[in-house]
Design an enzyme around this catalytic site. Structure first.
Site, PDB file in Angstrom:
ATOM      1  N   VAL A 115       4.979   6.840   4.339  1.00  0.00           N
ATOM      2  CA  VAL A 115       3.691   6.153   4.432  1.00  0.00           C
ATOM      3  C   VAL A 115       2.812   6.818   5.486  1.00  0.00           C
ATOM      4  CG1 VAL A 115       2.549   3.954   4.914  1.00  0.00           C
ATOM      5  CG2 VAL A 115       4.636   3.999   3.543  1.00  0.00           C
ATOM      6  N   ASP A 116       3.400   7.198   6.611  1.00  0.00           N
ATOM      7  CA  ASP A 116       2.636   7.905   7.645  1.00  0.00           C
ATOM      8  C   ASP A 116       2.086   9.228   7.114  1.00  0.00           C
ATOM      9  OD1 ASP A 116       2.870   6.046   9.663  1.00  0.00           O
ATOM     10  OD2 ASP A 116       4.560   7.034  10.644  1.00  0.00           O
ATOM     11  N   ILE A 117       2.901   9.973   6.398  1.00  0.00           N
ATOM     12  CA  ILE A 117       2.462  11.265   5.873  1.00  0.00           C
ATOM     13  C   ILE A 117       1.366  11.064   4.818  1.00  0.00           C
ATOM     14  CG2 ILE A 117       3.199  13.281   4.538  1.00  0.00           C
ATOM     15  CD1 ILE A 117       5.906  13.020   6.062  1.00  0.00           C
TER      16      ILE A 117
END
Length: 164
Positions: A155-157
């Site tokens: 999700v961060d990426i």
């Protein structure tokens, strides 16, 4: 990871990227993430994890609660093109580095803000929680096994890719 990864994209494109770290907490904790048996003196070589999302950046230790340190940052922002932040909603305003404050210094500033749940929800965004809430953990793992976190901070990426 979303903020550092977005910054690395800019560095890879040739931008001068200055990563601001908080000295009150010892800077970016991921700089020292290693296995216990790693034979490296703690402060000599940043961890592989840290390097994977900060390569090509300059680092600056600034205490935003210090008037003189904060002024150093504001002087940089006065001639910056882009500022990326990833605070919990409301924290940038408390520190005086919110869009409304910074655009007064630099009207052409692009201000990119990453939050877990948007500007009206004060919860911090953690990748593992967002994976579960979005259903990614239900699509991963073995048949008949419980939901399983993806082996990367997916999700961060993805957030970093959308910001760039």
């Amino acid at each position: 990871l979303a903020g550092p990864t977005a910054g690395q994209f800019f560095a890879e494109l040739g931008c001068e990227v200055i990563k601001v770290e908080n000295p009150r907490v010892g800077g970016d904790v991921t700089r020292h993430w290693r296995l216990k048996d790693t034979d490296v003196v703690k402060d000599t070589i940043p961890s592989s994890y840290f390097q994977s999302c900060n390569l090509g950046k300059k680092a600056l230790s600034i205490d935003l609660k210090s008037t003189s340190d904060r002024q150093v940052l504001l002087d940089l922002i006065a001639s910056a093109d882009i500022v990326t932040v990833s605070y919990k909603p409301g924290d940038a305003r408390k520190l005086g580095v919110d869009f409304e404050s910074l655009v007064q210094l630099n009207p052409r500033l692009i201000y990119a803000e990453i939050t877990g749940y948007g500007p009206d929800d004060g919860r911090p965004g953690y990748d593992a929680c967002l994976q579960a809430e979005s259903g990614f953990t239900y699509m991963n793992g073995e048949p008949d096994s419980p939901p399983t976190k993806m082996p990367v901070a997916l999700v961060d990426i993805l957030a970093a890719h959308h910001l760039k």
